[in-house]
Design an enzyme around this catalytic site. Structure first.
Site, PDB file in Angstrom:
ATOM      1  N   GLY A  51       0.853  -1.179   0.000  1.00  0.00           N
ATOM      2  CA  GLY A  51       0.000   0.000   0.000  1.00  0.00           C
ATOM      3  C   GLY A  51       0.887   1.225   0.000  1.00  0.00           C
ATOM      4  N   SER A  61       5.639  -5.293  -1.531  1.00  0.00           N
ATOM      5  CA  SER A  61       5.649  -3.873  -1.876  1.00  0.00           C
ATOM      6  C   SER A  61       6.076  -3.042  -0.659  1.00  0.00           C
ATOM      7  CB  SER A  61       4.283  -3.456  -2.420  1.00  0.00           C
ATOM      8  OG  SER A  61       4.320  -2.175  -2.980  1.00  0.00           O
ATOM      9  N   ALA A  62       5.180  -2.255  -0.070  1.00  0.00           N
ATOM     10  CA  ALA A  62       5.539  -1.470   1.112  1.00  0.00           C
ATOM     11  C   ALA A  62       6.064  -2.360   2.237  1.00  0.00           C
ATOM     12  CB  ALA A  62       4.337  -0.667   1.597  1.00  0.00           C
ATOM     13  N   HIS A  66       8.347  -3.140  -7.636  1.00  0.00           N
ATOM     14  CA  HIS A  66       7.651  -2.784  -8.881  1.00  0.00           C
ATOM     15  C   HIS A  66       8.619  -2.149  -9.884  1.00  0.00           C
ATOM     16  CE1 HIS A  66       3.803  -3.251  -6.657  1.00  0.00           C
ATOM     17  NE2 HIS A  66       4.361  -2.497  -5.731  1.00  0.00           N
ATOM     18  N   GLU A  97       8.293  -6.923 -10.838  1.00  0.00           N
ATOM     19  CA  GLU A  97       7.061  -7.604 -10.451  1.00  0.00           C
ATOM     20  C   GLU A  97       7.120  -9.082 -10.837  1.00  0.00           C
ATOM     21  OE1 GLU A  97       3.642  -5.453 -11.821  1.00  0.00           O
ATOM     22  OE2 GLU A  97       3.819  -4.073 -10.114  1.00  0.00           O
TER      23      GLU A  97
END
Length: 236
Positions: A89, A121-122, A158, A193
């Site tokens: 997020g 991700s985060a 990403h 990714e």
């Protein structure tokens, strides 16, 4: 330590947490795990919704999560966790809430003691020394850029090689080069990714069908692939 650090949660056209599901099962094992889930990176949807979304996916492999927001004492929840899962997020929001609830050091201590940690991700960003290679907009003051420092290098999740056609802004590589100017000696990994890092038994390995790009000030960026030696990234 045991870490599984994913670039992203979902590939286009796939179910949520679809591509990494086999690796998550390998990482957490066959025995059902009730993991502590940290949903703080969610901004436009609720923590309850995030928890449910993750559980809908993980139930297929026999595991589940419970959100840390459900506990009266989040520090105690970390201390008692079987595993820790940190969702993606907005990294700035995630770091702010980890600082607000004084969770950075308890999580670091717990994971350093051997509790499995998985993030995407985060959630992978905060496993690094700082949040400063995130792609996210700084929507909130994080109360400090330092994060969990579970690995000594920085991840850019990403990672993209070029900008979309017709876009004249900086490429991702140019932005990472700016970081390196200010932070010489720090490796940055462009994690594409569909790929992830696993740290287990002191060995760091790349998983996925794409290469990863390695950046260090003074060196030409280069590619490494599954099966290559990544041990140099673990040297402080």
């Amino acid at each position: 330590m045991r870490l599984l650090l994913l670039s992203n949660s979902t590939m286009p056209g796939e179910a949520y947490l679809g591509y990494p599901k086999k690796e998550i099962l390998n990482f957490l094992g066959e025995k059902p795990v009730n993991a502590l889930f940290i949903p703080f990176a969610a901004v436009t949807f609720s923590f309850d919704e995030y928890e449910q979304k993750v559980n809908d996916s993980l139930q297929e492999i026999g595991h589940k999560v419970v959100g840390i927001h459900r506990f009266d004492d989040p520090v105690k929840a970390v201390a008692e966790a079987e595993a820790i899962v940190v969702g993606g997020g907005n990294t700035w929001q995630l770091v702010r809430m980890l600082h607000d609830q004084d969770l950075m050091e308890p999580i670091r201590k717990k994971v350093k003691a051997g509790t499995p940690y998985m993030g995407w991700s985060a959630g992978s960003n905060v496993a690094c020394p700082t949040l400063r290679t995130t792609n996210d907009m700084p929507i909130i003051d994080p109360k400090g850029f330092n994060t969990l420092n579970l690995v000594p290098f920085q991840i850019n999740p990403h990672y993209l090689d070029a900008n979309p056609e017709g876009h004249g802004g900086e490429t991702r590589e140019q932005r990472i080069s700016e970081f390196l100017e200010i932070n010489p000696g720090t490796y940055v990994v462009g994690l594409r990714e569909g790929t992830m890092f696993k740290l287990e038994g002191g060995a760091l390995s790349l998983i996925g069908d794409r290469t990863t790009r390695i950046f260090l000030k003074g060196k030409t960026p280069y590619e490494l692939q599954v099966g290559d030696d990544f041990s140099f990234l673990l040297n402080d």
